[in-house]
Design a protein around this motif. Structure first.
Motif, PDB file in Angstrom:
ATOM      1  N   LEU A 113       0.836  -1.203   0.000  1.00  0.00           N
ATOM      2  CA  LEU A 113       0.000   0.000   0.000  1.00  0.00           C
ATOM      3  C   LEU A 113       0.868   1.251   0.000  1.00  0.00           C
ATOM      4  CD1 LEU A 113      -2.724   1.488   0.251  1.00  0.00           C
ATOM      5  CD2 LEU A 113      -2.483   1.267   2.742  1.00  0.00           C
ATOM      6  N   SER A 114       0.818   1.998  -1.093  1.00  0.00           N
ATOM      7  CA  SER A 114       1.498   3.283  -1.168  1.00  0.00           C
ATOM      8  C   SER A 114       0.434   4.371  -1.062  1.00  0.00           C
ATOM      9  CB  SER A 114       2.267   3.417  -2.483  1.00  0.00           C
ATOM     10  OG  SER A 114       3.074   4.574  -2.466  1.00  0.00           O
ATOM     11  N   ALA A 115       0.452   5.093   0.044  1.00  0.00           N
ATOM     12  CA  ALA A 115      -0.575   6.104   0.327  1.00  0.00           C
ATOM     13  C   ALA A 115      -0.203   7.432  -0.321  1.00  0.00           C
ATOM     14  CB  ALA A 115      -0.722   6.280   1.836  1.00  0.00           C
ATOM     15  N   SER A 122      -0.178  13.161  -8.082  1.00  0.00           N
ATOM     16  CA  SER A 122      -1.245  13.999  -8.640  1.00  0.00           C
ATOM     17  C   SER A 122      -2.165  14.510  -7.541  1.00  0.00           C
ATOM     18  CB  SER A 122      -2.044  13.203  -9.671  1.00  0.00           C
ATOM     19  OG  SER A 122      -1.251  12.928 -10.807  1.00  0.00           O
ATOM     20  N   THR A 123      -2.503  13.654  -6.588  1.00  0.00           N
ATOM     21  CA  THR A 123      -3.308  14.094  -5.454  1.00  0.00           C
ATOM     22  C   THR A 123      -2.549  15.113  -4.620  1.00  0.00           C
ATOM     23  OG1 THR A 123      -4.323  11.900  -5.422  1.00  0.00           O
ATOM     24  CG2 THR A 123      -4.673  13.278  -3.489  1.00  0.00           C
ATOM     25  N   GLY A 124      -1.239  15.060  -4.668  1.00  0.00           N
ATOM     26  CA  GLY A 124      -0.394  16.023  -3.971  1.00  0.00           C
ATOM     27  C   GLY A 124      -0.118  17.282  -4.762  1.00  0.00           C
ATOM     28  N   THR A 125      -0.835  17.476  -5.874  1.00  0.00           N
ATOM     29  CA  THR A 125      -0.807  18.709  -6.676  1.00  0.00           C
ATOM     30  C   THR A 125       0.611  19.161  -7.036  1.00  0.00           C
ATOM     31  OG1 THR A 125      -1.049  20.106  -4.687  1.00  0.00           O
ATOM     32  CG2 THR A 125      -3.055  19.556  -5.884  1.00  0.00           C
ATOM     33  N   ILE A 139       5.124  -3.873 -10.665  1.00  0.00           N
ATOM     34  CA  ILE A 139       3.949  -3.379 -11.381  1.00  0.00           C
ATOM     35  C   ILE A 139       2.823  -3.123 -10.393  1.00  0.00           C
ATOM     36  CG2 ILE A 139       2.250  -3.834 -13.189  1.00  0.00           C
ATOM     37  CD1 ILE A 139       4.325  -5.767 -14.440  1.00  0.00           C
ATOM     38  N   GLY A 140       2.449  -1.847 -10.276  1.00  0.00           N
ATOM     39  CA  GLY A 140       1.355  -1.468  -9.389  1.00  0.00           C
ATOM     40  C   GLY A 140       0.264  -0.737 -10.152  1.00  0.00           C
ATOM     41  N   TYR A 141      -0.854  -0.542  -9.476  1.00  0.00           N
ATOM     42  CA  TYR A 141      -2.004   0.107 -10.114  1.00  0.00           C
ATOM     43  C   TYR A 141      -2.518   1.256  -9.266  1.00  0.00           C
ATOM     44  CZ  TYR A 141      -2.473  -3.203 -13.935  1.00  0.00           C
ATOM     45  OH  TYR A 141      -2.250  -3.923 -15.087  1.00  0.00           O
ATOM     46  N   SER A 142      -3.029   2.277  -9.964  1.00  0.00           N
ATOM     47  CA  SER A 142      -3.775   3.364  -9.336  1.00  0.00           C
ATOM     48  C   SER A 142      -5.199   3.299  -9.873  1.00  0.00           C
ATOM     49  CB  SER A 142      -3.111   4.709  -9.650  1.00  0.00           C
ATOM     50  OG  SER A 142      -2.990   4.900 -11.046  1.00  0.00           O
ATOM     51  N   GLY A 143      -5.999   4.351  -9.601  1.00  0.00           N
ATOM     52  CA  GLY A 143      -7.418   4.252  -9.942  1.00  0.00           C
ATOM     53  C   GLY A 143      -8.064   3.375  -8.883  1.00  0.00           C
ATOM     54  N   ASP A 144      -8.411   3.962  -7.745  1.00  0.00           N
ATOM     55  CA  ASP A 144      -8.780   3.174  -6.567  1.00  0.00           C
ATOM     56  C   ASP A 144      -9.936   2.214  -6.818  1.00  0.00           C
ATOM     57  OD1 ASP A 144      -6.799   4.631  -5.319  1.00  0.00           O
ATOM     58  OD2 ASP A 144      -7.994   5.104  -3.556  1.00  0.00           O
ATOM     59  N   SER A 185      -2.507   4.471  -3.799  1.00  0.00           N
ATOM     60  CA  SER A 185      -3.877   4.693  -3.336  1.00  0.00           C
ATOM     61  C   SER A 185      -4.149   6.099  -2.821  1.00  0.00           C
ATOM     62  CB  SER A 185      -4.189   3.685  -2.222  1.00  0.00           C
ATOM     63  OG  SER A 185      -5.452   3.946  -1.645  1.00  0.00           O
ATOM     64  N   VAL A 186      -5.169   6.731  -3.411  1.00  0.00           N
ATOM     65  CA  VAL A 186      -5.678   7.993  -2.869  1.00  0.00           C
ATOM     66  C   VAL A 186      -6.382   7.728  -1.538  1.00  0.00           C
ATOM     67  CG1 VAL A 186      -7.244   9.934  -3.272  1.00  0.00           C
ATOM     68  CG2 VAL A 186      -5.882   9.016  -5.161  1.00  0.00           C
ATOM     69  N   LEU A 187      -7.184   6.670  -1.488  1.00  0.00           N
ATOM     70  CA  LEU A 187      -7.872   6.309  -0.241  1.00  0.00           C
ATOM     71  C   LEU A 187      -6.876   6.147   0.898  1.00  0.00           C
ATOM     72  CD1 LEU A 187     -10.667   5.341   1.050  1.00  0.00           C
ATOM     73  CD2 LEU A 187      -9.774   3.026   0.674  1.00  0.00           C
ATOM     74  N   GLY A 188      -5.738   5.510   0.602  1.00  0.00           N
ATOM     75  CA  GLY A 188      -4.724   5.306   1.633  1.00  0.00           C
ATOM     76  C   GLY A 188      -4.171   6.588   2.193  1.00  0.00           C
TER      77      GLY A 188
END
Length: 299
Positions: free
Chosen positions: A7-9, A46-49, A189-194, A210-213
């Motif tokens: 989990l990468s928050a 991206s969530t971190g602008t 290989i990881g994925y985004s798009g929660d 994860s954005v949720l994380g």
């Protein structure tokens, strides 16, 4: 083990509307995520602008996060920007401040060719010894990585991982298997798009970006644990519970929802940098209701 695993928050970066970083806010938020056991923290994603912050402000954010985390959780820092030399400088800055890894999207104004993207990544990867994750985010960057380009990038020293979006066609399971069986498979290989996290984790991806994380780390961690254990029933339960939040992510963009959620949960008092505007009070209330339902059902 790779730092691009589990989990990468990806939290917001607390700033004011002018993009001035609130270092105390960064420390509080990253310290909270670290204390709640995330496997890594993706700062300035991206969530971190990241695209809205100056080099100076990015440095201040990284410095604050490193101080708060104290080496307890790997810190991955986004270094995407338009020019290659600027991205190299951001990579050096992150390394000098104590980051553990880098993340880079192919930011552009003039659309990049596949060769231009290759040369860009090769130059930035060579700027520091830190492992670099390719940030494949076509919905934002409007750049699509061809399979041949990914295979070439996988051979570059220091490129260690790729962050994949939801597939444009087919399933995550099918795409992941194809990537694993290609030269790209040497990368983590990881994925985004929660909203595709459940499928990706059950398919055996290495990481969930994860954005949720970034605001509900314990719930996100529980979903990862269930998937790693093969507990499909629990994964499906989490996915069903989170569906209203995923729908808000799709409707408004996960960044805007993350700001509303982080603020409601008392993790940071921040506004997105202009020209991004906060959600309306009515839509913030929708986010709150979705959060409360998640927390009540998964507590």
């Amino acid at each position: 083990m790779s730092i691009f695993y589990g989990l990468s928050a990806f939290p917001i970066t607390p700033t004011d509307s002018h993009g001035v970083v609130d270092t105390e806010g960064v420390m509080h938020l990253t310290g909270y995520l670290s204390a709640n056991g995330v496997d890594s923290i993706g700062l300035l994603g991206s969530t971190g602008t990241y695209a809205y912050l100056s080099r100076t402000e990015r440095c201040r954010a990284v410095r604050a996060a490193v101080k708060a985390i104290g080496g307890k959780t790997p810190l991955i820092v986004g270094v995407g920007t338009l020019r290659t030399d600027d991205a190299q400088n951001l990579a050096r800055d992150a390394a000098a401040e104590g980051a553990d890894g880098l993340l880079m999207a192919p930011v552009s104004y003039t659309p990049l060719t596949q060769e231009e993207a290759y040369q860009h990544y090769a130059a930035v990867a060579a700027a520091t010894p830190l492992p670099l994750c390719i940030y494949n985010n076509p919905s934002t960057t409007h750049f699509s990585f061809g399979r041949t380009l990914l295979e070439r990038l996988a051979d570059i020293p220091n490129i260690a991982a790729i962050k994949m979006p939801a597939p444009a066609a087919g399933t995550v399971t099918q795409e992941l298997a194809e990537l694993r069986n290609s030269p790209t498979g040497k990368l983590s290989i990881g994925y985004s798009g929660d909203w595709i996290a459940a499928e990706a984790l059950l398919a055996g991806c290495d990481g969930w970006f994860s954005v949720l994380g970034g605001f509900l780390p314990r719930l996100a961690k529980a979903l990862v644990r269930a998937a790693r254990a093969g507990d499909v029933a629990s994964v499906n339960h989490y996915q069903k519970t989170l569906l209203p939040l995923w729908q808000l992510f799709k409707e408004f963009g996960s960044l805007r929802v993350a700001y509303a959620a982080t603020r409601f949960l008392g993790l940071a008092n921040a506004q997105p940098p202009l020209p991004i505007l906060p959600l309306s009070p009515q839509n913030q209330q929708r986010v709150i209701e979705a959060l409360q339902a998640c927390m009540d059902d998964c507590s």
